[in-house]
Design an enzyme around this catalytic site. Structure first.
Site: not given
Ligand code: GLY
Length: 573
Positions: A382, A402, A453-454, A474
């Site tokens: 990311t 991702n 998502s994170s 991350g």
């Molecule tokens: N793909 C990383 C996120 O959205 O957390």
């Protein structure tokens, strides 16, 4: 007649942009000779991003009279060219901003599941999860949101979109010198590129890549030109949309021209809370980031972290236990708010969080098997950028494919990587995704739904004035990286460079282990092991871009750091 004049003036202004190009040998930005700047101190404006050329493009836009929104758009577009592992137009992201007048903007341009997606689409006939399909190739892609997000952001900018996209077009068309890290990464991924593509792609050549090689992306330049000339329709309709749909058909993917035409970015209401007198502004669902950050900071707020000391056993153990409890809630309660009622207020309430920490002991680990959600690992690939302008507009953007290079499939004829964001859904309850995160019903697949998502783009205010602009890639380590960056600045009084580069640790409930970076002190590892923790070493956690806004003798000082873990670069003036 008037119409004709209008067309002529658009034509001549785009020629003008081309003539006034920022990018090229001997121009303001030389894509074949550039240096990387890790930290700067400015007084007006700054950009920090994952690549020197992208940060330089953003800064040049600020110097041309653009505001932070313009710079963020131009930087993202440049990243889509010079940092293809994560910068993108085939992915999605979140933009969080505070405008100079104090109003907040949270733009959600997360990918969404195609209309033909189904809850069990990654299960085989026996009900086993097939993560290889959710992570690789065409079927792993959600409907991209980035281009819609850029146009939604442009509403707050000052300069014409054509001016913002032109540097990216030129970088793609004429090429740029790749860095050593990029050469390694392209060589490492070569086999996957060959496996998941049906057409020749710009990222594969017969001999290994090396630092300084020129990467030219002619098809991407043509796609960016269609976006410049036709706006959103240059991506979501017409030639580009047809190329995406045709690519999907070649590889058993699901995205159709209709999915693309219907994609829209959404404005959301940011998460806001207080931590030790500072106002923290975070991104709401479908990101888990803002809520997790609120939970973790509020869980540690009753304890004197500064007195415990940076990287003391006491501080690390307390923060780990807060992380563990917050991530247990993520797995159970968080998903796309348009499809699932996320109990955000309860999850962030002081009473709830006090009760969450009721079984916390400073003497030993609480096993994750003893922690369930309360009542109520994703990739490094990311990328994040932080921007501030001279008027005080703060813009923080995290955007992603991702995994590195997403699903590794390039859209034939269009030259850009598609994401593998479908793996961020819970493809089967309890089955970990590519980064070990588990989920359930809240984050199950449904047509049109956005995957959890994170990503945690974050702003901090002090006395209602700009104080920090930050974020990081991350995967699941994003919220804990930002948690630690904020604690490093507010509790441990670090400058931007130290706050970003000090070794980090991470706990996400399951797996029940503390991940630490190589430089994390041995003595703390030993003490934590003796208390019942399992420690695992990771190569690197996060690549934080941080702007701290300080005041000295009535003057503003921007203390800006680009993470030392990558090619990240800080620019400003
Ligand atoms: N793909 C990383 C996120 O959205 O957390």
């Amino acid at each position: 007649m008037r119409y004709g004049l209008f067309i002529a003036s658009i034509f001549s202004s785009s020629v003008l942009f081309a003539q006034k190009s920022l990018v090229g040998p001997g121009k303001a930005i030389d894509p074949f000779h550039y240096t990387t700047v890790k930290t700067i101190s400015g007084s007006k404006a700054a950009v920090a991003s994952a690549h020197p050329l992208a940060s330089k493009v953003g800064t040049a836009i600020l110097q041309q009279g653009g505001n932070a929104f313009d710079a963020a758009i131009a930087t993202q577009l440049a990243l889509a060219v010079v940092y293809p592992a994560a910068g993108n137009i085939g992915g999605g992201g979140f933009m969080l901003a505070r405008r100079q007048n104090g109003t907040l903007v949270a733009l959600d341009y997360r990918e969404k599941a195609p209309a033909a997606a189904t809850r069990d689409m990654y299960l085989d006939a026996s009900g086993n999860a097939q993560t290889t399909l959710s992570q690789n190739g065409h079927r792993a892609s959600g409907v991209p949101g980035t281009v819609a997000g850029l146009f939604a952001t442009a509403k707050y900018g000052k300069l014409p979109f054509a001016q913002l996209i032109q540097p990216a077009i030129e970088l793609a068309l004429h090429g740029f010198a790749i860095t050593e890290r990029e050469a390694r990464s392209l060589n490492y991924t070569r086999d996957a590129f060959l496996q998941y593509n049906t057409q020749p792609i710009a990222f594969v050549k017969n001999t290994p890549w090396k630092a300084g090689d020129t990467l030219i992306q002619t098809e991407l330049a043509a796609t960016l030109t269609r976006i410049r000339d036709n706006g959103m329709k240059g991506f979501y309709e017409g030639t580009t949309a047809q190329l995406i749909a045709a690519e999907m058909q070649r590889g058993n993917g699901l995205i159709t021209t209709n999915d693309l035409k219907q994609y829209q970015a959404k404005e959301r209401t940011p998460v806001q809370f207080n931590y030790r007198g500072y106002t923290i502004i975070g991104f709401p669902p479908p990101s888990s980031g803002g809520i997790l950050l609120a939970q973790m900071l509020k869980m540690v707020a009753p304890y004197p972290l500064a007195q415990y000391g940076f990287q003391s056993v006491r501080a690390t153990q307390l923060m780990t236990e807060a992380e563990r409890r917050a991530y247990a809630d993520r797995a159970q309660h968080m998903g796309d708010p348009d499809y699932w009622k996320v109990p955000s207020n309860t999850l962030m309430s002081d009473a709830y969080l006090k009760q969450r920490m009721a079984d916390y002991s400073p003497d030993h680990a609480t096993p994750s098997s003893a922690i369930k959600a309360g009542l109520v690992k994703e990739s490094d690939e990311t990328t994040h950028l932080s921007v501030i302008d001279a008027a005080g507009n703060m813009v923080t953007v995290t955007t992603t494919l991702n995994g590195g290079y997403g699903c590794r499939t390039v859209v034939g004829g269009a030259g850009f990587f598609m994401n593998n964001e479908m793996d961020d859904f819970s493809i089967k309850p309890g089955v970990p995704n590519m980064y070990g995160a588990v989920g359930g019903e809240a984050n199950a697949i449904a047509p049109g739904k956005r995957m959890l998502s994170s990503m945690t783009p974050t702003l901090v205010l002090q006395n209602k004035q700009p104080f920090m602009v930050t974020g990081t890639p991350g995967g699941t380590t994003i919220p804990t990286s930002i948690f630690q960056t904020i604690v490093n600045v507010i509790d441990f009084k670090m400058n931007a460079t130290d706050a970003v580069n000090q070794p980090k640790f991470h706990h996400q409930w399951l797996p029940d282990e503390i991940d630490v970076e190589k430089a994390f002190p041995d003595s703390v590892r030993t003490s934590l092991t003796n208390m019942g923790y399992t420690i695992k070493e990771l190569d690197g956690i996060g690549r934080v871009e941080l702007i701290c806004i300080k005041h000295k003798n009535g003057k503003i000082i921007l203390d800006v750091a680009a993470d030392g873990r990558g090619d990240d670069d800080a620019e400003g003036f």
